[in-house]
Enzyme design. Structure first.
Site, PDB file in Angstrom:
ATOM      1  N   TYR A 270      17.610  43.606  25.368  1.00 10.29           N
ATOM      2  CA  TYR A 270      19.384  43.790  26.113  1.00 10.29           C
ATOM      3  C   TYR A 270      19.561  45.132  27.046  1.00 10.29           C
ATOM      4  O   TYR A 270      18.550  45.751  27.191  1.00 10.29           O
ATOM      5  CB  TYR A 270      20.300  44.099  24.615  1.00 10.29           C
ATOM      6  N   GLU A 271      20.115  45.234  27.957  1.00  9.83           N
ATOM      7  CA  GLU A 271      20.005  45.743  28.671  1.00  9.83           C
ATOM      8  C   GLU A 271      19.716  45.201  29.775  1.00  9.83           C
ATOM      9  O   GLU A 271      18.719  47.199  30.412  1.00  9.83           O
ATOM     10  CB  GLU A 271      20.687  47.433  28.640  1.00  9.83           C
ATOM     11  N   GLY A 272      18.628  43.887  29.989  1.00  9.89           N
ATOM     12  CA  GLY A 272      17.667  44.614  30.529  1.00  9.89           C
ATOM     13  C   GLY A 272      16.203  44.616  30.256  1.00  9.89           C
ATOM     14  O   GLY A 272      15.253  45.609  29.177  1.00  9.89           O
TER      15      GLY A 272
END
Length: 591
Positions: free
Chosen positions: A434-436
């Site tokens: 997550y978050e890229g």
């Protein structure tokens, strides 16, 4: 059941021996004396060790439950969150004008490490709120700040970020959530978002969602994306909660880990939203939150490795199995503890040297954020922008690997749930996604950050390393650190030169090596941190200290990293210089 003890001594070493924060000219740092920071860290350690950490396994086993549209968090979470909030820990780095403690971002990072290590699922409720707070602070109107930030600093109201849709992950230009302008200046938000951490729960009075959507009639693709504040409950003029907004949780995702955090499918049915920042400039505002979150996620990689390592050390000292090859070290027992075996020591040293280097790296990054904001230092801002994908990608990849190593030391018991070690591995896994996702972080590093501002910041990094080497080349106490750092830095520069020479004519040649470059960069950063820590430890020993063993152990651990981990840069360079042919050689149909 696993336990956690906050590593306050090592935290203090990084803050004062390494970073020398009390001597810095960053606003607010002159108050951060060793006595002051020690009082904060020791008090924070109590609630994390005694209240939050014991709930980690509870959250993992119980998970969250959706009942009639309301998400019930695991037993004890709400009471712990109330204690955490009442202690002021949620707003430790928030502005005093909005009810926060007003301490630097760096101190918030130290507390964030403790919370993530003690209970990552629990930490996400407050961590996401801090990210949403930061976006509203940076891009909101004064009225929006006054309406939302005081309650978000205290976590009376929590926050989320809503990006992903069922058909749309990294490519946010494909999103379908729409925003229809209303006569009163608000918007009606309609659409569905998935994977929304802390999207619905029972621990706060209101939830302030930051939602990406496209204004009807706006530009196509990413240029048409705007960001909106969408509260779960409308906020009355007097600041009280009003009617329920048109936002609801449709389901809770069943996940591999972080079971104690409610990861929700969120439905927006003409929910009232308010534009945050400018029309069609939503990514600018959202990236404030995402960059905040990416540093926090890098911290999670370190934190899970720390918690897993602590328990692996205890097990390795207690578990009797076999005899030391050099002779029995527990002659009165049936066997020696497994910590006597070289391969067990190798694993523990891998973990310990990564954790301590990573802590220094993250705290240094947090200090740069304080420099950028407090001193309006554009160089510091550029440097942390360059290093953000490295902090997020490298530390979470490596942090996950370290939790696997810690689990491995338990043998079959590590695979059995009653020992609790699998939770660290399962919880750490999401940080790579997550978050890229980390592949995207590597592409961002190579495709955007290296060339940012004409390559100014990566050249400044190389110069920083070069200067340290030059200044300390005659220091015999650091020879085991300077030479490996010099070799690794040359590898990193050679990789950068390969990209410059080949990237334009064959972009795949650069992008095929992006993951290797991110890891190479991460190793050089930790090598630099270890070299600096070795210098600080040597100075402390030379000056005289009441705990020489701590500083001597620091040097031994650092030498291990320089000798056994940093040479990985050579392997990564060889991979990068092999180009794209081996990576792209097969046609898609051949897979």
């Amino acid at each position: 059941m696993p336990t956690y003890a906050a590593p306050t001594k090592d935290m203090a070493f990084v803050l004062h021996d390494l970073l020398g924060i009390e001597k810095s000219n960053v606003p607010g740092y002159d108050d951060l004396t060793p006595d002051f920071t020690s009082a904060i860290l020791e008090e924070a350690a109590k609630i994390h060790q005694d209240v939050i950490a014991p709930l980690n396994v509870v959250g993992d086993k119980e998970g969250c439950k959706l009942e009639n549209g309301v998400v019930r968090t695991p037993t004890g979470f709400k009471d712990a969150f109330d204690q955490f909030r009442e202690g002021g820990w949620t707003g430790i780095a928030c502005e005093e004008e909005f009810g926060g403690q007003g301490l630097p971002y760096l101190m918030g990072t130290t507390i964030g490490e403790m919370t993530s290590a003690a209970n990552q699922a629990f930490a996400m409720y407050g961590g996401l709120t801090n990210g949403a707070y930061a976006s509203i602070l940076a891009h909101g109107s004064q009225a929006q700040k006054e309406t939302y930030l005081p309650n978000m600093a205290s976590c009376k109201w929590t926050g989320t970020m809503n990006l992903t849709e069922p058909h749309c992950g990294t490519d946010l230009g494909m999103m379908r959530t729409k925003a229809e302008p209303q006569a009163d200046g608000s918007y009606k938000i309609s659409g569905q978002k998935i994977f929304i951490s802390a999207g619905e729960h029972d621990m706060s009075d209101n939830i302030i969602h930051l939602v990406l959507a496209k204004i009807v009639g706006g530009p196509e693709g990413i240029k048409g994306v705007s960001l909106f504040i969408v509260p779960k409950f409308m906020v009355n003029e007097d600041g009280s909660e009003g009617a329920r907004n048109g936002v609801s949780c449709g389901a809770i995702e069943e996940k591999m880990g972080i079971h104690g955090n409610s990861t929700c499918v969120m439905n927006y049915d003409e929910a009232t939203g308010y534009l945050l920042g400018d029309e069609h400039k939503g990514m600018r505002a959202m990236f404030t939150m995402m960059n905040h979150a990416r540093l926090g996620v890098g911290l999670q990689g370190l934190a899970q490795a720390e918690a897993a390592y602590q328990n692996a050390v205890v097990y390795a000292k207690d578990r009797l199995q076999g005899r030391a090859v050099t002779g029995a070290e527990n002659p009165d027992g049936p066997a020696d503890p497994i910590i006597v075996h070289p391969d067990v020591r190798r694993s523990l040293m891998d973990q310990k040297s990564f954790i301590e280097g990573a802590r220094a790296f993250v705290y240094w990054g947090a200090m740069m954020i304080d420099q950028a904001h407090g001193l309006e230092d554009k160089d510091a801002d550029g440097m942390i922008s360059l290093l953000t994908p490295v902090i997020k990608g490298f530390l979470t990849d490596q942090g996950y690997d370290m939790t696997v190593q810690a689990q491995q030391l338990y043998g079959g018991h590590g695979y059995i749930e009653e020992w609790g070690m699998s939770q660290f591995t399962r919880d750490a896994r999401i940080a790579m996604i997550y978050e890229g996702a980390n592949g995207v972080q590597a592409l961002d590093l190579v495709g955007r950050k290296l060339a940012q501002d004409g390559g100014k910041h990566v050249m400044a990094f190389f110069e920083m390393v070069k200067s340290f080497i030059s200044e300390n080349k005659d220091n015999e106490a650091l020879v085991d650190f300077i030479e490996p750092l010099k070799a690794a830095s040359k590898d990193l520069q050679a990789a950068g030169m390969f990209f410059m020479q080949n990237g334009m004519k064959d972009p795949n040649a650069a992008l095929s090596g992006s993951n290797d470059f991110m890891h190479m960069f991460g190793h050089v950063c930790l090598g630099l941190m270890w070299a600096r820590m070795a210098k600080a430890a040597t100075s402390a020993l030379d000056a005289g200290t009441d705990d020489p063993e701590f500083y001597q152990n620091k040097l031994v651990t650092g030498r291990y990293y320089m000798a056994r981990q940093l040479p990985a840069t050579g392997m990564h360079l060889a991979r990068i210089q092999s180009g794209a042919d081996t990576v792209m050689g097969l046609s898609a149909e051949a897979f």
